[in-house]
Each structure stands twice: as C-alpha cells, then as structure tokens.
Design a protein around this motif. Structure first.
Motif, PDB file in Angstrom:
ATOM      1  N   ILE A  42       0.859  -1.190   0.000  1.00 31.93           N
ATOM      2  CA  ILE A  42       0.000   0.000   0.000  1.00 31.93           C
ATOM      3  C   ILE A  42       0.899   1.246   0.000  1.00 31.93           C
ATOM      4  O   ILE A  42       2.068   1.182   0.393  1.00 31.93           O
ATOM      5  CB  ILE A  42      -0.968   0.067   1.215  1.00 31.93           C
ATOM      6  N   THR A  43       0.316   2.351  -0.447  1.00 32.25           N
ATOM      7  CA  THR A  43       1.048   3.616  -0.473  1.00 32.25           C
ATOM      8  C   THR A  43       0.945   4.251   0.909  1.00 32.25           C
ATOM      9  O   THR A  43      -0.161   4.498   1.403  1.00 32.25           O
ATOM     10  CB  THR A  43       0.424   4.567  -1.522  1.00 32.25           C
TER      11      THR A  43
ATOM     12  N   SER B 284       3.101   7.106   1.786  1.00 35.72           N
ATOM     13  CA  SER B 284       3.258   8.555   1.595  1.00 35.72           C
ATOM     14  C   SER B 284       3.869   8.845   0.232  1.00 35.72           C
ATOM     15  O   SER B 284       4.451   7.968  -0.408  1.00 35.72           O
ATOM     16  CB  SER B 284       4.126   9.161   2.707  1.00 35.72           C
TER      17      SER B 284
ATOM     18  N   GLY C 250      13.533  -0.331   3.690  1.00 35.31           N
ATOM     19  CA  GLY C 250      13.663  -0.356   5.151  1.00 35.31           C
ATOM     20  C   GLY C 250      13.385  -1.763   5.644  1.00 35.31           C
ATOM     21  O   GLY C 250      13.849  -2.744   5.049  1.00 35.31           O
TER      22      GLY C 250
ATOM     23  N   THR D 278       9.910  -2.903   6.500  1.00 35.53           N
ATOM     24  CA  THR D 278       8.678  -3.278   5.777  1.00 35.53           C
ATOM     25  C   THR D 278       8.345  -2.277   4.675  1.00 35.53           C
ATOM     26  O   THR D 278       7.426  -2.502   3.902  1.00 35.53           O
ATOM     27  CB  THR D 278       7.478  -3.333   6.749  1.00 35.53           C
ATOM     28  N   SER D 279       9.082  -1.158   4.636  1.00 32.48           N
ATOM     29  CA  SER D 279       8.773  -0.116   3.652  1.00 32.48           C
ATOM     30  C   SER D 279       9.818  -0.070   2.546  1.00 32.48           C
ATOM     31  O   SER D 279      10.954  -0.525   2.728  1.00 32.48           O
ATOM     32  CB  SER D 279       8.664   1.256   4.328  1.00 32.48           C
TER      33      SER D 279
ATOM     34  N   PRO E 177       2.078  -4.857   8.365  1.00 35.51           N
ATOM     35  CA  PRO E 177       3.360  -4.683   7.676  1.00 35.51           C
ATOM     36  C   PRO E 177       4.256  -5.913   7.839  1.00 35.51           C
ATOM     37  O   PRO E 177       4.332  -6.491   8.930  1.00 35.51           O
ATOM     38  CB  PRO E 177       3.966  -3.458   8.379  1.00 35.51           C
TER      39      PRO E 177
ATOM     40  N   LYS F  44       6.762  13.438  11.134  1.00 35.01           N
ATOM     41  CA  LYS F  44       5.739  12.660  11.846  1.00 35.01           C
ATOM     42  C   LYS F  44       5.723  13.058  13.327  1.00 35.01           C
ATOM     43  O   LYS F  44       4.662  13.267  13.919  1.00 35.01           O
ATOM     44  CB  LYS F  44       6.051  11.166  11.697  1.00 35.01           C
TER      45      LYS F  44
END
Ligand SMILES: CC(C)(COP(=O)(O)OP(=O)(O)OC[C@H]1O[C@@H](n2cnc3c(N)ncnc32)[C@H](O)[C@@H]1OP(=O)(O)O)[C@@H](O)C(=O)NCCC(=O)NCCS
Length: 158
Positions: A56-57, A59, A85, A87-88, A123, A154
């Motif tokens: 999923i997106t 950001s 990273g 999970t990203s 994730p 954030k």
C-alpha cells in the motif's frame, strides 16, 4: 518463497500511456489527478515485484509537476527502488513525454513510500536491496535523508 535480497533492476517498471480526450483538464492538459493515479500504479508494481506481497502507499513526497502533457502525447512512466527499510520501500517515479524520435522530456517526478502487507494486512519484512551502481548508492544515501525528514515530520507534525 523467501528471497533475502534483490537488485534494483529486478523490480524496475515502465508503463506507457497515450493522452486521450478523457484525460484532459479544463486547460486542455493532462489532468494531474490522472497522472497521480498512473504514477501510484507504477510505484505499486515496483514495490510488489520487490516484496512479492501486497503493498500500500504510505506517503508521497517531492511530487513535482515540471511540464504539462497534451492530447495524443506519449507519456512514459519509469519507477525504480531507491531504498528498502524493514517493511517499507521508497520508489522513485519519473515521468516523461516521448516524441516521435524517442527523445524524452521530464514532466513529473515523485518519491513514494510503499509498505508490504501480510495476509492479515500487517506490515511484513521485505527483501534487502542490492546496490550495484554508483547512482544506486547515491540514491540510497539521499533516500536515507528523506526517511529521516519524514520521521521528523511525523514527530513534529510540520
Ligand atoms: C502505512 C501503514 C500500514 C503504516 O502503519 P503503521 O502502524 O505506522 O506501521 P509501522 O509503524 O509498523 O510502520 C511500517 C512502515 O511504514 C513506514 N511508515 C509509516 N508511516 C509512514 C509515513 N507516513 N510515511 C512514510 N513511511 C511511513 C514506517 O517507517 C515503517 O517502515 P520500516 O518498516 O521500513 O521501518 C498505515 O498507516 C496504513 O495502513 N495507511 C493507509 C495506507 C493506504 O490505505 N493507502 C492506500 C491509499 S488510499
């Protein structure tokens, strides 16, 4: 299948669209919302190929509309991983208009952060990224800075 690491080239994606009348905005240019859909799809394809999982997106940043695109023009969208990273994944998406001679003119650029999800929509860890070229190493270093800025944003909410 559990793959520990993959190359940038393993997940690169390129899509091509012709600008049709239904893609235009009131100023007779390609509508920005349509282009955002197209580039989000490319980022998703790249991330899914790398993660071998649903993504999923999370950001999008540095989204820049550099030039307009017009009816009947050929829009080429190129996505590649810059950083991974846990999970990203960060995907750089460059968009061009390609003319009859094959010459490409940049019209948009953006960085997407995509997150891989397991079957419970949580994730999940993705393979590491193998950096093969100097350019890929420079992209990774720049991505580390963007990641730092995102986490700062954030925390501080700016
Ligand atoms: C993205 C999402 C899964 C993150 O959830 P979360 O509870 O913050 O999860 P985590 O804290 O475990 O973070 C997971 C990863 O996402 C990254 N992340 C979370 N929020 C982020 C943001 N705003 N920008 C960039 N990366 C982000 C984290 O850094 C982490 O990366 P890492 O594992 O590589 O270190 C969640 O916010 C979500 O589901 N958002 C909606 C996404 C969506 O529906 N997109 C479709 C567009 S409509």
């Amino acid at each position: 299948m559990n793959i520990e690491a993959k190359r940038v080239a393993d997940s690169m994606a390129e899509t091509v669209h012709i600008v049709r009348p239904n893609h235009l905005n009131g100023a007779n240019r390609l509508f920005g919302g349509i282009l955002m859909q197209w580039i989000d799809e490319v980022a998703g394809i790249v991330a899914k190929r790398h993660a071998m999982a649903n993504v999923i997106t999370a950001s999008v940043d540095n989204l820049r509309f550099i030039k307009g695109a017009y009816q009947n023009e050929m829009v080429v969208i190129v996505g590649k991983l810059t950083y991974v990273g846990n999970t990203s994944m960060e995907v750089r998406v460059e968009t061009y208009v390609e003319n009859k001679s094959g010459i490409r003119k940049a019209i948009n650029s953006a960085y997407f952060v995509m997150v891989a999800l397991d079957e419970n929509d949580k994730p999940v860890a993705v393979p590491k990224l193998i950096l093969e070229t100097k350019e890929e190493k420079l992209e990774w270093e720049a991505a580390e800075k963007r990641r730092e800025m995102r986490s700062q944003r954030k925390v501080e909410g700016f």
